[in-house]
Design a protein around this motif. Sequence first.
Motif, PDB file in Angstrom:
ATOM      1  N   LEU A 369     -20.632  78.282  67.691  1.00 54.63           N
ATOM      2  CA  LEU A 369     -21.671  79.269  68.030  1.00 54.63           C
ATOM      3  C   LEU A 369     -22.913  78.530  68.513  1.00 54.63           C
ATOM      4  CD1 LEU A 369     -21.260  81.483  64.815  1.00 54.63           C
ATOM      5  CD2 LEU A 369     -20.026  81.702  66.988  1.00 54.63           C
ATOM      6  N   ASP A 371     -25.331  78.973  70.604  1.00 49.68           N
ATOM      7  CA  ASP A 371     -26.631  79.605  70.865  1.00 49.68           C
ATOM      8  C   ASP A 371     -27.108  80.419  69.662  1.00 49.68           C
ATOM      9  OD1 ASP A 371     -24.780  81.616  71.021  1.00 49.68           O
ATOM     10  OD2 ASP A 371     -25.615  82.555  72.815  1.00 49.68           O
ATOM     11  N   ILE A 372     -26.702  80.018  68.478  1.00 47.63           N
ATOM     12  CA  ILE A 372     -27.082  80.722  67.263  1.00 47.63           C
ATOM     13  C   ILE A 372     -28.606  80.766  67.126  1.00 47.63           C
ATOM     14  CG2 ILE A 372     -26.968  78.643  65.830  1.00 47.63           C
ATOM     15  CD1 ILE A 372     -25.804  80.361  63.592  1.00 47.63           C
ATOM     16  N   ASP A 373     -29.112  81.914  66.663  1.00 50.49           N
ATOM     17  CA  ASP A 373     -30.562  82.070  66.514  1.00 50.49           C
ATOM     18  C   ASP A 373     -30.834  83.040  65.366  1.00 50.49           C
ATOM     19  OD1 ASP A 373     -33.236  81.751  67.008  1.00 50.49           O
ATOM     20  OD2 ASP A 373     -33.300  83.060  68.762  1.00 50.49           O
ATOM     21  N   PHE A 399     -25.729  85.558  68.047  1.00 48.99           N
ATOM     22  CA  PHE A 399     -25.117  84.558  68.916  1.00 48.99           C
ATOM     23  C   PHE A 399     -24.266  85.292  69.946  1.00 48.99           C
ATOM     24  CE2 PHE A 399     -22.917  85.057  64.877  1.00 48.99           C
ATOM     25  CZ  PHE A 399     -21.672  85.528  65.273  1.00 48.99           C
TER      26      PHE A 399
END
Length: 410
Positions: A369, A371-373, A399
């Motif tokens: 993942l 672009d996890i945020d 994500f």
Amino acid sequence: MTSAPTPTPVYLSGPALQGEPARVYREMRREHGSVVPVLLDGDVPAWLVLGYRELHQVTGDPVLFSRDSDLWNQWENIPDDWPLLPMIGRKQPSILYTVGERHRERAAMLGNALDAVDPFELRGYAEKFADELIDGISAKGSADIIAEYATLLPVRVLARLFGFTDEQGPGLVTALNDMIDGREKAIAGQTHLFTSMTELVAARRETPADDVVSRMLADPSGFTAEEICQDLMVMTAAGHQPTADWIGNSLHLMLTDGRFAASLFGGRNSVAEAMNEVLWEDTPTQNVAGRWVSRDTQLGGRRLRAGDLLLLGLQGANSDPQVRTDGSLTGGNNAHFSFGHGEHRCPFPAQEIAEVIARTGIEVLLDRLPDIDLAVPADKLTRRPSPWLRGLTDLPVTFTPTPALGGTRT
């Protein structure tokens, strides 16, 4: 000559300790010094050791500061339903309360059984279970990393190392988390866990295999099945929740601190740096009970009576300004107390296993993942209300949805 005023003890609880422990420890140190009088549930008195040097002294002298809970001078004031009895128990037949030569033999038995774990197999198990857990959330585009990942991974890996089948793993996860929660399912969880350990030990006594339990049973020191079951319970509890919190606290740091942003986009060097900083600044195991004073003595300017209970303030000692004089980041410095010190410290092979599980769990998550945020503002995240273990109650993230691997990792 007038005597020094009796210090006012501090309650070892409250929202401030949950939300801002660093500030609380600073205030305790400023008001009381390196050894702080505290009150536990039910106004039970104890001493919290916050000084780095004092903690080193306590953990390095197992005779004066004993692990034998029978020494406690408060037993007559402790009710049968005291909520901390599972943590500060009498006559527990586990390694936690064994002293002297028998403890050294027991620690060697555990260390040897864990040291024989193949590091490549260990990482393989961690990757396998991490991938399975991420497969369960990857298509959703959002998840609670604590409930759906971090609190499920370590015990699955430990169960496999001990000798449980993969099919037994999920049930052990549920039982252990129920026990740690300390609510209405706690006793049932503890019973399930101990029954499972007892059955595994009996099975391996009949049919040994290449696993931790079989190696413990083969040790020439001759520990009983009950002793081995108790030590398995200790290793499972000590190896699971702190490791889960290590994963959660490290990911929290990486998601909220720009210094670690590169880790979220393919960089991996700073994963280890973030994990080490957490052990210094936000360690999962904040305070540990305990040690008991075997005779009247002094520590940090305090007069201690025989039988007094000492709590090991690991996070307080890690942030002691007398050893952190420059206030700088810790880099590769591993002189923290997060794994304890002295003969009752966490065995080195167990530390290595926890680090492999935590680091693999973080790296696999970031690989899968990328672009996890955070899904909520950082200041909305909350911690469990515990003075002992510090971890997030949840870590909601978003994500880009991705398909499950289904065991096809290459």
